[in-house]
Design an enzyme around this catalytic site. Sequence first.
Site, short mmCIF file in Angstrom:
data_model
loop_
_atom_site.label_atom_id
_atom_site.label_comp_id
_atom_site.label_asym_id
_atom_site.label_seq_id
_atom_site.Cartn_x
_atom_site.Cartn_y
_atom_site.Cartn_z
N GLY A 37 46.00 7.29 58.92
CA GLY A 37 46.61 8.59 59.16
C GLY A 37 45.66 9.72 58.82
O GLY A 37 44.52 9.49 58.39
N SER A 38 46.12 10.94 58.99
CA SER A 38 45.22 12.08 58.80
C SER A 38 44.87 12.28 57.32
O SER A 38 43.73 12.66 57.00
CB SER A 38 45.84 13.35 59.38
N ASP A 65 46.88 5.32 50.53
CA ASP A 65 47.45 5.62 51.84
C ASP A 65 48.39 6.83 51.75
O ASP A 65 48.88 7.16 50.66
CB ASP A 65 48.21 4.40 52.37
N ASP A 84 55.03 9.24 55.23
CA ASP A 84 55.80 10.22 56.01
C ASP A 84 56.86 10.87 55.15
O ASP A 84 57.18 12.04 55.33
CB ASP A 84 56.41 9.54 57.23
N GLU A 106 49.73 -1.93 57.03
CA GLU A 106 49.81 -1.14 55.79
C GLU A 106 50.59 -1.90 54.73
O GLU A 106 50.19 -1.95 53.56
CB GLU A 106 50.47 0.22 56.07
N LYS A 109 56.10 16.08 52.17
CA LYS A 109 56.57 14.70 52.34
C LYS A 109 57.57 14.29 51.25
O LYS A 109 58.17 13.22 51.32
CB LYS A 109 55.38 13.72 52.29
C1 5RP Z 1 50.66 5.59 59.42
C2 5RP Z 1 51.32 6.08 58.18
C3 5RP Z 1 50.79 7.33 57.58
O1 5RP Z 1 50.49 7.10 56.24
C4 5RP Z 1 51.83 8.39 57.66
O2 5RP Z 1 52.26 8.51 59.02
C5 5RP Z 1 51.32 9.74 57.15
O3 5RP Z 1 50.38 10.23 58.05
P1 5RP Z 1 49.59 11.58 57.81
O4 5RP Z 1 48.71 11.38 56.61
O5 5RP Z 1 48.83 11.76 59.09
O6 5RP Z 1 50.60 12.68 57.59
O7 5RP Z 1 52.24 5.51 57.66
O8 5RP Z 1 51.32 4.47 59.96
#
Ligand code: 5RP
Length: 229
Positions: free
Chosen positions: A33-34, A85, A88, A107, A125
């Site tokens: 993810g970003s 990691d 969301d 993940e 989040k």
């Molecule tokens: C990917 C995920 C990411 O950790 C989640 O979507 C958060 O993404 P971001 O850091 O882009 O907000 O679970 O499958």
Amino acid sequence: MDQDEKKKLLGIAAAEYIDPMLEIETYIGVGTGSTANFFIDALAQVQHKFAGAVASSDASANRLKGHGIQVVSLTEVSSLAVYVDGADEISNDFSMIKGGGAALTREKIVASASECFVCIADSSKWVKQLGAFPLPIEVISMARSLVALEMVKLGGTPVLRQGTITDNGHQIIDVHDLEISDPASLEAAINQIPGVVTNGLFANRGADVLLMDHNNQVGTFTSGRELPA
Ligand code: 5RP
């Protein structure tokens, strides 16, 4: 500070946080993810301190390799010191919804293989109760209607994520409107539906540590009780 700047700060903070865990023979788990991308970029600066990484997606593997960091398969390592990691959503008990980037299955596997799960989540989040973000479920394609019907029985509104095929070759159903009062039980119950590969609830193996911005600085939290009111 905008959300991207917060994510970058968190990625850098995560690399600093795990620094004492790194040894020359250590392998680490890397998310997707970003926010995780900013972590990967920060990791490049300390790559001489650890052996390599297991990635939770092809995209993260490519980004790691682009920095010259060795990427190995989970089958090649005996343990992972730490997994870093994003999420969301994350709630006070450090349960999470993940899978917005469709990488939830790998993940969950890499997180499960790791001694410590460090979640890097910007404060948008953080939620009182999980579920405003639709719950991703990776499904074997032939079972997608069956799984969708079961999710309707659980009170959800399933929507097939159009145009998405996971790294494992499967589809994603995003389930809206779920009342998630007991994330661990719901995680286990959904995993019992035939055709479900994984669901995006990370409750039975939640985060151990949360790095989250507060007043534009990074806070380190090991329990929900420490979170700002
Ligand atoms: C990917 C995920 C990411 O950790 C989640 O979507 C958060 O993404 P971001 O850091 O882009 O907000 O679970 O499958």
